[in-house]
Scaffold this active site. Sequence first.
Site, PDB file in Angstrom:
ATOM      1  N   ASP A   1       0.861  -1.170   0.000  1.00  0.00           N
ATOM      2  CA  ASP A   1       0.000   0.000   0.000  1.00  0.00           C
ATOM      3  C   ASP A   1       0.905   1.231   0.000  1.00  0.00           C
ATOM      4  OD1 ASP A   1      -2.456   1.523   0.278  1.00  0.00           O
ATOM      5  OD2 ASP A   1      -1.792   1.958   2.309  1.00  0.00           O
ATOM      6  N   SER A   2       0.309   2.384  -0.282  1.00  0.00           N
ATOM      7  CA  SER A   2       1.074   3.628  -0.234  1.00  0.00           C
ATOM      8  C   SER A   2       1.530   3.939   1.198  1.00  0.00           C
ATOM      9  CB  SER A   2       0.205   4.767  -0.755  1.00  0.00           C
ATOM     10  OG  SER A   2      -1.015   4.795  -0.045  1.00  0.00           O
TER      11      SER A   2
ATOM     12  N   TYR B   1      -0.483   8.453  -2.472  1.00  0.00           N
ATOM     13  CA  TYR B   1      -0.494   8.204  -3.912  1.00  0.00           C
ATOM     14  C   TYR B   1      -1.721   8.886  -4.560  1.00  0.00           C
ATOM     15  CZ  TYR B   1       2.934   4.280  -3.673  1.00  0.00           C
ATOM     16  OH  TYR B   1       4.038   3.494  -3.516  1.00  0.00           O
TER      17      TYR B   1
ATOM     18  N   CYS C   1      -3.752  -0.962  -2.080  1.00  0.00           N
ATOM     19  CA  CYS C   1      -4.047   0.458  -2.311  1.00  0.00           C
ATOM     20  C   CYS C   1      -5.043   0.597  -3.469  1.00  0.00           C
ATOM     21  CB  CYS C   1      -2.743   1.165  -2.651  1.00  0.00           C
ATOM     22  SG  CYS C   1      -2.919   2.901  -3.008  1.00  0.00           S
ATOM     23  N   ASN C   2      -6.149   1.286  -3.221  1.00  0.00           N
ATOM     24  CA  ASN C   2      -7.151   1.492  -4.267  1.00  0.00           C
ATOM     25  C   ASN C   2      -6.589   2.334  -5.417  1.00  0.00           C
ATOM     26  OD1 ASN C   2     -10.319   0.885  -3.345  1.00  0.00           O
ATOM     27  ND2 ASN C   2      -8.840   0.946  -1.694  1.00  0.00           N
ATOM     28  N   THR C   3      -5.814   3.354  -5.065  1.00  0.00           N
ATOM     29  CA  THR C   3      -5.252   4.231  -6.090  1.00  0.00           C
ATOM     30  C   THR C   3      -4.342   3.429  -7.011  1.00  0.00           C
ATOM     31  OG1 THR C   3      -5.312   6.055  -4.502  1.00  0.00           O
ATOM     32  CG2 THR C   3      -3.918   6.348  -6.438  1.00  0.00           C
TER      33      THR C   3
ATOM     34  N   GLU D   1      -5.897   9.269   9.701  1.00  0.00           N
ATOM     35  CA  GLU D   1      -4.525   9.162  10.235  1.00  0.00           C
ATOM     36  C   GLU D   1      -4.350   9.990  11.510  1.00  0.00           C
ATOM     37  OE1 GLU D   1      -1.327   9.110   7.473  1.00  0.00           O
ATOM     38  OE2 GLU D   1      -2.260   7.460   6.387  1.00  0.00           O
TER      39      GLU D   1
ATOM     40  N   CYS E   1     -11.286   3.158  -0.749  1.00  0.00           N
ATOM     41  CA  CYS E   1      -9.981   3.640  -0.279  1.00  0.00           C
ATOM     42  C   CYS E   1      -9.649   2.879   0.997  1.00  0.00           C
ATOM     43  CB  CYS E   1     -10.044   5.143   0.001  1.00  0.00           C
ATOM     44  SG  CYS E   1      -8.552   5.792   0.762  1.00  0.00           S
ATOM     45  N   THR E   2      -8.368   2.565   1.136  1.00  0.00           N
ATOM     46  CA  THR E   2      -7.931   1.763   2.288  1.00  0.00           C
ATOM     47  C   THR E   2      -8.371   2.317   3.642  1.00  0.00           C
ATOM     48  OG1 THR E   2      -5.883   3.028   2.071  1.00  0.00           O
ATOM     49  CG2 THR E   2      -5.863   0.752   1.269  1.00  0.00           C
ATOM     50  N   HIS E   3      -8.419   3.655   3.735  1.00  0.00           N
ATOM     51  CA  HIS E   3      -8.680   4.277   5.044  1.00  0.00           C
ATOM     52  C   HIS E   3     -10.162   4.317   5.429  1.00  0.00           C
ATOM     53  CE1 HIS E   3      -4.616   5.540   4.336  1.00  0.00           C
ATOM     54  NE2 HIS E   3      -4.550   6.241   5.456  1.00  0.00           N
TER      55      HIS E   3
HETATM   56  N1  DGL Z   1      -4.014   3.841   0.031  1.00  0.00           N
HETATM   57  C1  DGL Z   1      -4.664   4.902  -0.709  1.00  0.00           C
HETATM   58  C2  DGL Z   1      -5.895   4.325  -1.407  1.00  0.00           C
HETATM   59  O1  DGL Z   1      -6.454   3.324  -1.024  1.00  0.00           O
HETATM   60  C3  DGL Z   1      -5.051   6.056   0.201  1.00  0.00           C
HETATM   61  C4  DGL Z   1      -3.881   6.884   0.653  1.00  0.00           C
HETATM   62  C5  DGL Z   1      -3.139   7.510  -0.493  1.00  0.00           C
HETATM   63  O2  DGL Z   1      -3.640   8.469  -1.124  1.00  0.00           O
HETATM   64  O3  DGL Z   1      -2.043   7.054  -0.781  1.00  0.00           O
HETATM   65  O4  DGL Z   1      -6.312   4.867  -2.392  1.00  0.00           O
END
Ligand code: DGL
Length: 271
Positions: free
Chosen positions: A10-11, A42, A73-75, A152, A184-186
């Site tokens: 993940d990012s 990301y 990571c979704n991105t 976060e 998104c992961t968060h």
């Molecule tokens: N992990 C990213 C996602 O799931 C979120 C945090 C980022 O922008 O890197 O898209």
Amino acid sequence: MKDKPIGIFDSGVGGLTVLKEIYKLLPNENLIYLGDTARVPYGIRSPETVIKYSLQCAEFLYKKGIKLLVVACNTSSSISIETLRKNFDIPIIGVIEPGAKTALTITKNNKIGVIGTEATIKSKAYPLTIKSLKDDVFVISKACPLFVPIVEEGILEGAIADLIIEKYLMEIKESGIDTLILGCTHYPLLKKSIKKYMKDINLVDSAEAVAQDVKRLLIENNLLNTRKTENTKIFYVTDAPDRFKKIGEIFLNFEIDNISKISLELEEITK
Ligand code: DGL
């Protein structure tokens, strides 16, 4: 081969939501997690940069001898999954397809909402995947850039979270969807507050859907680890292991040890 670890990247810290679900469902598996904490987020970067970073993360894990790669990571999944699949000869799972499929099985009125980072929403990966599976579906998308920093900061409930949720989700709520993908992961950490605002709308947590897909793929490829001993969980980050540990433990609800700091800039992309 079955004993080999599953690699997850993940990012940053957010992909721990995916690791947590994989660990819950597949406790015998050895897991290696890489969080690119030096270069997070990301979600605000260009596709070229996300692809470059994703290749470096995948290369690092590939060299550790993983049997399967999960792009948590979704991105990164939205933008780089095809490039990753072309470059590495192991099964690779992203988070978009499992989330899209789950949403399609849940929706009754064929109206689905998607929320994610700016890069994920701009890529249209979720609507395109949903429509490739079923074409007469209405999809409304919205980037929610403030969700990552508030999570976060540990702001998961209360007035600040409620205000930001309302700001981003009002239009989606009024659009008549019955299912919302937390793309998104968060975002799964904001589930309780989002549910309070979205009331009767079903929330799709792609982390759970991904874990199911990992299990299915391991079984299909005869890669499921059947050992009964405790698995290992190893964590790598590209910066600030202390911060990763502090925030990561909010995500996981268990202690993180075994964190090493590594440099990805030195990873040579040979493929
Ligand atoms: N992990 C990213 C996602 O799931 C979120 C945090 C980022 O922008 O890197 O898209």
